[in-house]
Scaffold this active site. Structure first.
Site, PDB file in Angstrom:
ATOM      1  N   HIS A   1       0.864  -1.186   0.000  1.00 57.96           N
ATOM      2  CA  HIS A   1       0.000   0.000   0.000  1.00 57.96           C
ATOM      3  C   HIS A   1       0.895   1.229   0.000  1.00 57.96           C
ATOM      4  CE1 HIS A   1      -3.289   2.686   0.747  1.00 57.96           C
ATOM      5  NE2 HIS A   1      -2.676   3.172   1.802  1.00 57.96           N
TER       6      HIS A   1
ATOM      7  N   ASP B   1       1.202   5.015  -0.303  1.00 62.76           N
ATOM      8  CA  ASP B   1       0.553   6.324  -0.261  1.00 62.76           C
ATOM      9  C   ASP B   1       1.219   7.286  -1.236  1.00 62.76           C
ATOM     10  OD1 ASP B   1      -1.462   6.170   1.899  1.00 62.76           O
ATOM     11  OD2 ASP B   1       0.266   5.625   3.128  1.00 62.76           O
TER      12      ASP B   1
ATOM     13  N   ASP C   1      -7.474   1.741   2.392  1.00 61.36           N
ATOM     14  CA  ASP C   1      -7.069   2.645   3.471  1.00 61.36           C
ATOM     15  C   ASP C   1      -8.009   3.819   3.718  1.00 61.36           C
ATOM     16  OD1 ASP C   1      -5.404   3.527   5.522  1.00 61.36           O
ATOM     17  OD2 ASP C   1      -4.132   4.689   4.188  1.00 61.36           O
TER      18      ASP C   1
ATOM     19  N   HIS D   1      -5.748   9.917  -0.570  1.00 61.62           N
ATOM     20  CA  HIS D   1      -6.462   9.967   0.712  1.00 61.62           C
ATOM     21  C   HIS D   1      -5.635  10.545   1.856  1.00 61.62           C
ATOM     22  CE1 HIS D   1      -4.689   5.902   0.372  1.00 61.62           C
ATOM     23  NE2 HIS D   1      -4.492   6.000   1.662  1.00 61.62           N
TER      24      HIS D   1
END
Lengths: 968, 968
Positions: free
Chosen positions: B53, B55, B177, B427
């Site tokens: 994951h 970001d 997330d 996000h």
């Protein structure tokens, strides 16, 4: 040596009688110096050396490190390092890597499939993966014994040789982390055929001076006895310890900026990084003589994700060398220490000569790494005893033949113990600088190793003696615990002597009778005496034993063999009378040698230094596992007087017990016919409820006019002269008057004047010093309350079995002689301390056909010769090392060449062939062709062998042979 | 649609007129569902999904994450992740990996050589590397606008399609997330052709219930307007967020025990690990319906050293499945979310239906993630304005033709802005939950993007107007700063209208004259008025501007076109009279709609919640970037009365200034001919010297009988009903009476009763609630003193330019109507707020041949139709999206199907062909063949297109076309 009766060695590069030769790899390979990358003679060549430093145990156990377990303690997983490096090396033939610790490589190799093994072999054959150092571990230099160091190197080198052949042979010794450097280690490396040696740590004052004078690289003449260049070793101090230059650490564990060369993204930094690298290169070049410099690109457990390193180094090399087109004179390349070394050799420069050693090591004014000389005294003893057991195990494997490994008592082996001893030599193992749980792991490994050996020894003794009766070993005789001798009314004791000559020892067995009959193998009665247990022994053993006294007698065993004693209880009416102490008597006051009629004044007492808590104004440095830093130069005396009791005066032994405090006591013993005074000290649990860490010493104060001089051995062999507040190679600015004068001792220390020499032989490695004229002090035990900021992250405060702190017990043997005969006493005494007899017990009376005495040698070796190694190598091959155990000039009698006939050594083995090897047994002696260095002057050759079978040993020489043997 | 006049699309899998087809990859590939691994129908199949994951900015900037820079903040380097995963995938064809964030993959791909690109392509073609989600980032769901979300998805999906063809098309949406889930996102994903959607975070009460009732997987019917299954999306809640089950994290960032399967080493743990895994599998299976379960094997920035993961997972699979021979019924395999989804689909089960959304998200009783709805209000506004600018840029690239990218003002592009907007949707970007330095980076990227667009826009306007005179954009009009209008006595203003219909806006320009002449493109005079600057504007602008007043007038521009106004100063005698306040007047008290003759009581005021410092007894939770947690449910009023001043009452505008405190003020404006009341609020620097964090709201209190109900939009589109202390899908136990009732609003919120509706249209995303009957509150600004323990590691306390805290200014537009006509007002009002006119200025008088007015459309679009996208795609292709902007039933007038003729749209473009696409434009509409799920009932079809060129839009429908065009 030319005698090789068909010796077939599958792992070596030479053959003598036969051409059948199964070389695993490397036949057409271009490894070694030939594989080195091209450099540019008109430029400054920067050798980038990608490497990882993988501690064989420290904060985690060796297996935890291998797997990457317990990463919460420290992120480190060696299996992944090797996986990753092998992957990355395949991506570009220019990339190089060195690997050092065979204990890890061995674990990894045996888990690889054939395909990976083939790839790795090819990388090795092309010099892209190069083994450096190559021992089982990177040994500690201060607290190891040369016997165990040679063994662990041999273990590692053999694995590499078996696996990769000549391309697996390391050219360079690499002790980048050990905390000071022993001359004996350098001597060993030279004799093993290494061309050079690099390390990272030396005294900060020494380093500063060497940088200024460009003496970072030198020739180390590592023996005063061996003819140069036998023990000459080119030695280099690495520029940044073993780390990369500041700002260039690209491991996953580092936070330095990666090279960001995509102009489309933010923070393009190529120009900035290149300039920084050029600056770092020119700065470093200012401290070295050649137009080649080395940069260690790696550190502790780095390269777990080797891509990070290589990807950025690829870019660095590309962008730095691209500037050559614009006139830059810096050429950067992937390289290895041996390729760097070759360039230095080709440079044909003259190098400074070094003849002393690199102890003690300080990395700042109040930061002397002299505490670890003594840290974990019980582990240090256990390691030393384990060496003795391993040698015994090795010998009995040879003497007992193949059935010793698979015999009446099952399957046994010496390999487990070899590997356990191999990891125990690591510079965070026997050094005492590991975490507590790791110290337990080392001890457990040694115990497991011995359990495997024990089966082998049982089998072998059964074969040799003809008796398969159960045999008991008593591990805890030093605290008078041995269930069999405590309970049996009649038992026999086998005394195995691992030395090459007949030796006698006093034996003390816990018993519950008061009078015993002891007879030797020939049925002759032996004087014996039951003496009461000392108070401290009763305290220390707790409920592990119930003996009321100790049966004391002297035993003798033939060389490389055993003798059997029969012990029968005659009376069991010991009064359990309480021991009382004479409160008016005190300490030792003088020592007289009745043979020479010499007397010196001698007082001995126990003291403790108050360990620094880091709260004084000069420096926040604390005393810890590594560092010794007393708060004051004056130690506190435990007690000015001791409560003493003459326990026994008999024909066998005289004993006096001294009680200094509830945690310090001693038994002083003189055995009949022995020249040494035995001091058995018991220290602990060291109390720290007062909030003060304590470093306990015993000090011998004499009227010997030693001035500032004293003497300490190096790894148990050659002795170096020490002088208070002085270093032979630079003008010392002394900043720690106590810690800065401590040196490691492994087997002995002495002080002397023209007439007298007082020598102390120790049972383990310790720290020692002489701070006053006529004084010699030895640190025995340490208990500390603070970590010392060198990474271990724990205060050195060992728990005890039954108390809050560890109790340590040990022995010092004192000899007092004229200086010119001192070695004649302390050399054999120390070897006897190192190789202890192995006692084993059988209940009842031996059966009639039991062979009660045996010797593996035809006769005692000459007094100067020590049988250092006897170990099974291949099915019909044994490894033997013969050692001249005297230094040149130290003994009128023994410091002479001595000759041994290899064919006439063994009583049960026919020696069919002999091939002399390098000390590490990974190269034929005659193939050794080390690089030559300009400082070495040709010197008269040593004495030659009189015939092929008769080998001559010069003082301090060790000769290593593979013998093809047949059991007679 | 069948009209495709030779449209040549190299990136798509379909062709219509021609067979010439350059497919980059995948022709014979077995990707997609066909590549899925075999499972075992009689066992519990455990799908291990290796994933990372990544970001797109959070604690570090997106480029720092890409390179692995600043690892001291967070260890994360995406370049190495992709390097490592590609290496590891090659080692075993069974291994799988999914990759999600195209912003990173794009950076990596363009740095790879052809050989690596070929390898990656093959991995993609074989389904071993699968793209999931595939947008430029994983967008936030609470604070994003659907227009920008669709754009960022399109950007990422197009890159994948261009690079890998059909095998690069993601089947599954993956929002593991984001902190709560918007229904509109699900609707968008469904319309983009995704077959399923997985996420990790939902309310802890909701999750507990779903686990119990096996409702962790469901069908989400994501629109009340679109005909099912158009907006139906299979949705699964992942079992462990997006982490592996406890004890099975083998990343370098984890400390779980590796599988130690060498019996020769210590700590062999295979049996223990296997048992633990079986237990975890059976436990998880208890919460799911099928005999397939999914385990996410990865987490934040994991797989930088993928070997650690795969080596241990290989062993896990081997040892777990080996037990099948002994009767185990667990089958574990490498898989992907789409392969797991396929198995669920084949299972033919019936799934529960979900029709509301997943806001607000709470992970514990006092831990409501409702603060980030408002966090970083200035960044949120800048992102929203940037969307408007990007749409304008895209449109002008189409309208201006190829020269707009390379014209009189140089090289310009819209790509930079597209990518900047792409990362801003992340996000931890527009959400306001990134570190301060990262927030600056997002803003800088948007500014850079606009700088590139600005050149394009200058070129395009020059082409369209025929004038190459210098053109100035004023970035700071909201604080009355524009050097040209402040100094020039005569200038022209170009007003570009990005909407599909003619719109009029009020314009306010900083000036130093007192009377101006303003004329429109036809030379007609326009009413204008100079009004004094408000006190707060004077404070906020500081020395950035020197205007004494603002020239206010209304402008109008044709659809997709511009109009030009000429402004000349007539008098410059402004009295710089000090503004005085009337201290007796107060707040708004009522609102009257003169058209409908309705009146409501309305008071509006400003308050602050005292942010929890984490020191109360229920929970240590603080208010922070993510979490809103007031210390008390009662906010403090800033001031019960305001100092007010009627600044202006003119034919153009009526303005009243309210001064509540030195850090809270407001201007209330009514523009002539407009139906909305504008409230321009200025808040900050929020004072925190009292040690109290503050969350500032404005609250509208009315006599509307709204009871517990209020309404908020979802990503700026469909509106959801909210009810205080209530959730539609479970029985809520409310634990935070304020924070637990906050919802995100992106464009609007309203309250209503039978007669009245008060709608607030906002200029950015904010948090809002209705806690009392008739009340609506909106959070405007937050300044906090503590981190809230969700990883960002900083308190949300934004620095200001000239003061210690950030000043935020914004606008709320209030409309007051009967409920049944409310949408007719707020829909176009909101679109006008989202797509603002672009003003540009030229000094002096336009030259004679300047074209003062232009429209790219032949005529205004119908009122229900919004031109969502017009963007150049390929050389002769444009992407267009037409949107029905009304929900079903919300407007009597407009909630009807509406038809547009594609050929009659543009005034300057000849439409030669049209091809309808999925919403993401990465698949032909007619090829869309989504998995069918049992809950979906067939429903009446929507209205059909009357002819190939005439496309009919049903309420809330968006239709996406690629048009082949030729400039007329």
């Amino acid at each position: 040596i030319f005698i090789m009766a068909g010796l077939y060695l599958s792992f070596l590069f030479q053959l003598f009688f036969c051409l059948v030769f199964s070389l695993p790899t490397g036949r057409n390979s271009i490894c070694g110096y030939r594989s080195c990358p091209a450099t540019n003679p008109s430029m400054l060549n920067v050798h980038l050396v990608p490497h990882t430093h993988d501690d064989v145990g420290w904060l985690k156990t060796v297996d935890q490190y291998y797997y990457g377990d317990r990463n919460n303690i420290q992120h480190a997983g060696v299996q992944y390092i090797l996986d990753s490096v092998i992957d990355q090396l395949q991506k570009d033939p220019a990339r190089r890597f060195i690997y050092v610790e065979t204990a890890f490589f061995y674990r990894w190799w045996k888990q690889q499939n054939q395909s990976t093994q083939r790839i790795v072999t090819q990388l090795v054959n092309e010099g892209r993966l190069e083994f450096i150092n190559g021992g089982w571990c990177m040994s500690d230099e201060a607290t190891t014994h040369y016997s165990a160091v040679i063994d662990q190197m041999t273990l590692g080198l053999r694995f590499l040789n078996d696996t990769f052949g000549e391309c697996g042979r390391p050219r360079v010794a690499w002790h980048i982390d050990p905390f000071g450097h022993a001359r004996e280690h350098a001597s060993i490396f030279a004799q093993m055929g290494y061309d050079g040696f690099f390390f990272g740590r030396l005294d900060y004052q020494d380093k500063a001076r060497r940088m200024k004078t460009k003496e970072m690289e030198m020739l180390w003449r590592a023996s005063e006895s061996l003819t140069p260049p036998l023990a000459d070793l080119f030695t280099g101090v690495l520029p940044n310890g073993y780390n990369p230059p500041e700002g260039f650490c690209w491991d996953q564990s580092c936070n330095d900026a990666p090279i960001r060369d995509d102009p489309d993204l933010e923070d393009y930094n190529v120009d900035e990084i290149v300039q920084k690298f050029l600056n770092a290169s020119y700065r470093q070049a200012g401290f070295y003589k050649a137009n080649h410099i080395i940069m260690t690109m790696g550190s502790d457990f780095q390269y777990e994700n080797a891509n990070l390193w290589y990807k950025n180094m690829d870019k660095l090399i590309k962008y730095v060398n691209a500037l050559q087109a614009k006139g830059s004179k810096v050429n950067v390349l992937y390289s290895t220490p041996s390729c760097y070394l070759q360039e230095l050799n080709l440079a044909n420069l003259t190098w400074p000569l070094k003849t002393d050693d690199f102890f003690p090591y300080a990395d700042d004014a109040h930061d002397f790494w002299t505490g670890y000389f003594t840290s974990r005294p019980a582990l240090k003893l256990y390691e030393r005893l384990s060496n003795s057991r391993l040698q015994t195990c090795n010998q009995l494997e040879v003497l007992g033949g193949p059935k010793s490994k698979s015999g009446p008592f099952g399957e046994g082996d010496s390999d487990t113990m070899k590997r356990a001893m191999g990891v125990a030599q690591h510079h965070d193992a026997v050094s005492g600088t590991e975490k507590q749980h790791v110290a337990y792991d080392y001890a457990r490994r040694l115990a497991t190793g011995w359990a495997h050996c024990e089966v082998l020894v049982r089998n072998s003794l059964a074969i040799l003696s003809g008796s398969e009766a159960p045999r008991v070993f008593c591990e805890n005789l030093n605290i008078s615990v041995c269930p069999l001798t405590e309970s049996s009314h009649k038992f026999s004791m086998n005394v195995y002597n691992p030395l090459g000559r007949t030796v006698s020892w006093p034996v003390r067995l816990p018993v519950n009778g008061s009078v015993y009959s002891v007879t030797d193998a020939n049925g002759r009665a032996v004087d014996s005496q039951v003496v009461p247990l000392s108070k401290s022994t009763q305290e220390v053993r707790r409920n592990r034993g119930y003996a009321k006294g100790e049966l004391v007698f002297q035993v003798e065993a033939p060389p490389l063999g055993y003798s059997t004693y029969i012990i029968s209880m005659l009376r069991d009416d010991i009064n359990n009378k309480s021991v009382t102490f004479d409160e008016t008597t005190g300490l030792l006051s003088s020592l007289t040698n009745l043979e020479t009629n010499q007397t010196i004044q001698l007082t001995q007492n126990f003291y403790w230094y108050n360990a620094s808590a880091g709260n004084n104004k000069e420096s926040p440095q604390t005393s810890g596992a590594y560092i010794f830093r007393p708060n004051s130069s004056d130690p506190f005396v435990i007690n000015k007087t001791a409560e003493t009791q003459i326990v026994t005066v008999s024909s066998t032994v005289q004993e006096v017990t001294q009680w200094f405090s509830p945690w310090v006591s001693q038994v002083v013993r003189l055995y009949e016919g022995h020249r040494e005074l035995e001091l058995e000290w018991t220290v602990g649990p060291v109390p720290v409820a007062d909030g003060l860490g304590k470093e306990v010493i015993t000090r011998l104060d004499t009227d010997i006019k030693s001035s500032d001089y004293f003497y300490t051995d190096s790894n148990g062999r050659e002795v170096l002269e020490r002088r208070k507040d002085y270093r032979p190679t630079w003008e010392l600015k002394q900043t720690e008057p106590v810690a800065g004068n401590y040196y490691p001792i492994n087997s002995r220390a002495y002080i002397k004047d023209d007439k007298h020499q007082l020598t102390v032989v120790t049972d383990r490695s310790q720290g020692a010093s002489s701070l006053y004229n006529g004084s010699l002090e030895i640190m025995l035990h340490r208990r500390l309350l603070y970590d010392d900021y060198r990474g271990v992250g724990e205060p050195l405060s060992e728990p005890g079995d039954f108390s809050d702190g560890l109790v340590a017990r040990g022995r010092l043997l004192l000899t007092f002689t004229p200086p010119d005969t001192a070695a004649d006493v302390h050399r054999p005494l120390a070897q006897g301390m190192v190789l202890q007899p192995l006692l084993s017990f059988q209940d009842g009376t031996p059966s009639a056909n039991t062979k009660l005495e045996f010797s593996g040698l035809q006769t005692d070796l000459p007094p100067a010769v020590h049988l250092l190694t006897l170990s099974q190598w291949d099915e019909d091959t044994v490894l033997i090392r013969l050692e001249h155990q005297y230094q040149a000039k130290e003994s009128k009698t023994h410091s002479q060449p001595v000759t041994v006939n290899l064919q006439k050594l063994f009583s049960t083995l026919d020696v069919l062939g002999a091939s002399e090897m390098s000390l590490g047994a990974n190269q034929w002696k005659e193939d050794m062709d080390r690089l030559q260095w300009n400082t070495s002057k040709p010197l008269p050759l040593s004495a030659k062998d009189p015939s092929p079978w008769e080998v001559t040993l010069n003082p301090m020489e060790i000769r290593t042979f593979l013998l093809r043997v047949r059991q007679l």
